[in-house]
Motif scaffolding. Structure first.
Motif, short mmCIF file in Angstrom:
data_model
loop_
_atom_site.label_atom_id
_atom_site.label_comp_id
_atom_site.label_asym_id
_atom_site.label_seq_id
_atom_site.Cartn_x
_atom_site.Cartn_y
_atom_site.Cartn_z
N GLY A 1 21.63 87.51 18.87
CA GLY A 1 22.81 87.08 19.39
C GLY A 1 23.29 85.81 18.18
O GLY A 1 22.32 85.14 18.14
N PRO A 2 24.52 85.21 18.46
CA PRO A 2 24.76 84.07 17.44
C PRO A 2 24.42 83.17 17.98
O PRO A 2 23.79 82.15 17.02
N ALA A 3 23.77 82.63 19.38
CA ALA A 3 22.95 82.04 19.31
C ALA A 3 21.69 81.73 19.69
O ALA A 3 21.52 81.10 20.67
N GLY A 4 21.14 83.36 19.39
CA GLY A 4 19.83 83.19 20.07
C GLY A 4 19.14 84.90 20.55
O GLY A 4 20.44 85.56 20.59
N PRO A 5 18.60 85.28 20.80
CA PRO A 5 18.39 86.37 22.45
C PRO A 5 18.73 86.78 22.84
O PRO A 5 18.42 85.69 24.21
N ARG B 1 16.29 81.62 29.24
CA ARG B 1 17.03 81.99 27.52
C ARG B 1 15.36 81.85 26.47
O ARG B 1 14.64 81.88 25.75
N GLU B 2 14.26 80.54 26.97
CA GLU B 2 13.52 80.66 26.85
C GLU B 2 12.40 81.36 26.37
O GLU B 2 11.85 81.57 25.87
N GLN B 3 12.31 82.29 27.78
CA GLN B 3 11.44 83.20 28.19
C GLN B 3 11.97 84.49 27.05
O GLN B 3 10.97 85.10 26.76
N LEU B 4 13.19 84.76 26.66
CA LEU B 4 13.31 85.65 26.25
C LEU B 4 13.25 85.84 24.15
O LEU B 4 12.81 86.01 23.19
N GLY B 5 12.75 84.02 24.03
CA GLY B 5 11.92 83.66 22.52
C GLY B 5 10.77 84.34 22.49
O GLY B 5 10.92 84.92 21.80
N PHE B 6 10.14 84.28 23.56
CA PHE B 6 8.71 84.95 23.41
C PHE B 6 8.30 86.49 24.19
O PHE B 6 7.91 86.86 23.36
N LEU B 7 9.32 87.13 24.78
CA LEU B 7 8.86 88.48 25.10
C LEU B 7 9.61 89.06 24.11
O LEU B 7 10.95 88.75 23.38
N ARG B 8 9.16 91.05 24.50
CA ARG B 8 9.18 92.14 23.32
C ARG B 8 9.32 92.66 24.47
O ARG B 8 8.91 92.82 25.37
N LEU C 1 26.80 83.29 45.87
CA LEU C 1 25.46 83.43 45.13
C LEU C 1 24.76 81.69 44.92
O LEU C 1 25.49 81.25 44.89
N TYR C 2 23.25 82.15 45.36
CA TYR C 2 23.03 81.23 45.06
C TYR C 2 21.66 81.36 43.78
O TYR C 2 21.44 81.53 44.05
N ASP C 3 20.39 80.49 43.87
CA ASP C 3 18.76 80.50 42.98
C ASP C 3 20.15 81.17 41.36
O ASP C 3 18.75 82.35 41.33
N VAL C 4 21.30 81.21 40.82
CA VAL C 4 21.29 81.63 39.99
C VAL C 4 21.02 80.95 38.50
O VAL C 4 20.35 80.33 37.84
N ASN C 5 21.43 82.42 37.78
CA ASN C 5 20.11 81.71 36.68
C ASN C 5 20.75 82.32 35.08
O ASN C 5 21.68 83.71 35.28
N TRP C 6 21.53 81.40 34.69
CA TRP C 6 22.65 82.71 33.61
C TRP C 6 22.25 82.06 32.05
O TRP C 6 21.75 81.37 31.28
N LEU C 7 22.83 83.37 31.53
CA LEU C 7 22.30 82.70 30.35
C LEU C 7 23.20 83.00 28.99
O LEU C 7 22.84 83.28 27.47
N ASP C 8 23.84 82.92 29.47
CA ASP C 8 25.52 82.78 29.04
C ASP C 8 25.92 81.80 28.39
O ASP C 8 25.00 80.47 28.99
N ALA C 9 26.52 80.80 27.87
CA ALA C 9 26.99 80.13 27.64
C ALA C 9 28.15 79.17 28.78
O ALA C 9 28.51 79.93 29.26
N SER D 1 33.74 93.05 28.07
CA SER D 1 34.38 94.35 27.27
C SER D 1 32.93 95.27 26.92
O SER D 1 33.84 97.04 26.74
N THR D 2 31.62 94.99 27.23
CA THR D 2 30.60 96.72 26.82
C THR D 2 29.95 96.69 27.76
O THR D 2 29.70 98.35 28.08
N GLY D 3 29.91 95.32 29.09
CA GLY D 3 28.74 95.89 29.97
C GLY D 3 27.22 96.13 29.30
O GLY D 3 26.23 96.78 30.29
N SER D 4 27.49 95.84 28.54
CA SER D 4 25.43 96.10 28.01
C SER D 4 25.19 94.37 27.96
O SER D 4 23.98 94.08 29.04
N ARG D 5 25.71 93.57 27.86
CA ARG D 5 24.54 92.14 27.69
C ARG D 5 24.75 91.68 29.19
O ARG D 5 25.91 91.48 29.58
N VAL D 6 23.14 90.92 29.76
CA VAL D 6 22.96 90.67 30.68
C VAL D 6 23.47 89.28 30.59
O VAL D 6 23.37 87.90 29.77
#
Length: 379
Positions: free
Chosen positions: A150-154, A175-182, A303-311, A364-369
């Motif tokens: 995406g515009p800001a990375g994987p 986000r850091e892990q996504l940079g290495f995962l496939r 919610l607790y122990d939140v991981n947020w991937l979006d801005a 909008s699409t329900g695709s991106r986590v």
């Protein structure tokens, strides 16, 4: 070999032959095909299998991701593909990070999702570190999710096949892990994966998918909790929402919010005998609170122990969410807080279980986590 400035199929600026990829090989068809596809594309593939909890040898159970037979299957696939294969003993860290946490959550009256804990810790933290130590530039798995630039990375997206999508279980990926995962299988249906396994001549082509949590024989999670936390399996009362005793139980770990079957309440004086559901678990008093289906509705959860991937964002954000892995996406509003997040539903959500994950996707699409967290116990 000469290097190339263009990106290969994994998005790395090297020729495949110069790109080492560690593949997490569980012994199942998905991870085996992942390894085969990358090998066919010319990558320097190294297979790694984790020894986590080998109850398969102990009880003769097949088809679980950590069983001894699965390790043998992974080894045979690696031999077929002529790739190096390593078996790593992660039993102690799996016990501490996944099994003990699983038992503790049930003792707190929650319904945990151990596969999420495993992905966040043993696999995408510890195994990823090992992959780097092996000189790899990517860690590939057989998960049915997509990694999209995406515009800001994987970005993490749902798998193309809705029936196989595993994004709910991977919301904790950073986000850091996504940079290495496939995730090479993210665009495929399972039928095509099996067809590829047959084309590659893999012995696991027709191997059944595991249906159980790997360390829970036959799905009997209460017996596992009893073994790990005997004090959590103590008898107590089943009460209605007014506090009237309507039955007795042999341990709150045998119940989950929203459960209807197996309550064994019998006839109930002074009621209309409408079906009752588990509305709340009270570990402090060892009580199971039951009530009508309408009492399960939640207009808001924390919610607790939140991981947020979006801005990061201020205020409420319109999203789509799911509070169970098999649930269809629901509209909601999410607001990040200093201690986690608050999710609000336009209509009461039925059967929300504390300890389960709530995962948010783009509206909008329900695709991106976008991110997610674990549902906090409610009063």
């Amino acid at each position: 070999m000469a290097r190339t400035s263009s990106l290969n199929s994994l998005g790395i600026a090297k020729a495949p032959v110069d790109t080492r990829v560690v593949v997490a090989m569980s012994g199942g068809v998905d991870s085996s095909v992942t390894a085969a596809l990358l090998k066919e594309q010319g990558y320097d593939v190294v297979g790694v299998t984790l020894q986590l909890y080998d109850h398969g040898v102990a009880i003769g159970k097949s088809g679980a991701c950590c069983a001894g037979q699965d390790i043998q299957d992974a080894r045979q696939v690696a031999e077929r593909l002529s790739i190096p294969h390593y078996i790593l003993d992660y039993e102690s860290r799996f016990r501490a990070e996944v099994m003990d946490s699983f038992a503790d959550a049930y003792a707190r009256g929650e319904t945990p999702v151990p596969c999420i804990a495993c992905n966040r810790t043993v696999k995408f933290r510890d195994l990823l570190k090992t992959a780097r130590e092996l000189g790899a530039e990517a860690l590939a798995t057989g998960h049915y999710v997509r990694r999209v630039m995406g515009p800001a990375g994987p970005e993490l997206h749902r798998g193309a096949d809705p029936a196989r999508d595993q994004s709910y279980f991977l919301f904790g990926t950073t986000r850091e892990q996504l940079g290495f995962l496939r995730f090479p299988l993210g665009d495929l249906p399972k039928s095509e994966t099996r067809a590829l396994a047959s084309r590659f001549g893999l012995t696991v082509a027709d191997k059944p998918d595991s249906q159980d949590i790997c360390f829970v024989p036959g799905g009997n999670y209460a017996s596992v909790v009893q073994k790990l936390r005997p004090e959590a399996v103590e008898p107590g009362e089943i009460v209605d929402m007014a506090g009237t005793v309507v039955g007795h139980h042999e341990g709150i770990v045998r119940y989950t919010v929203g459960q209807r079957r197996g309550l064994a309440l019998g006839g109930r004086d002074g009621t209309d005998n409408d079906p009752l559901y588990v509305v709340r678990l009270e570990p402090e008093t060892r009580r199971v609170v039951v009530g009508p289906r309408a009492a399960l509705g939640r207009g808001e959860i924390e919610l607790y122990d939140v991981n947020w991937l979006d801005a990061p964002h201020a205020g409420s954000l319109s999203v789509l969410v799911r509070v169970r892995s098999s649930q269809a996406l629901r509209p909601a509003e999410i607001e990040l807080t200093g201690e986690g997040a608050v999710v609000r539903f336009p209509e009461p959500e039925i059967g929300v279980s504390p300890g389960q994950a709530c995962v948010a996707y783009d509206r909008s699409t329900g695709s991106r986590v976008l991110g997610g967290g674990f549902i906090r116990r409610f009063a």
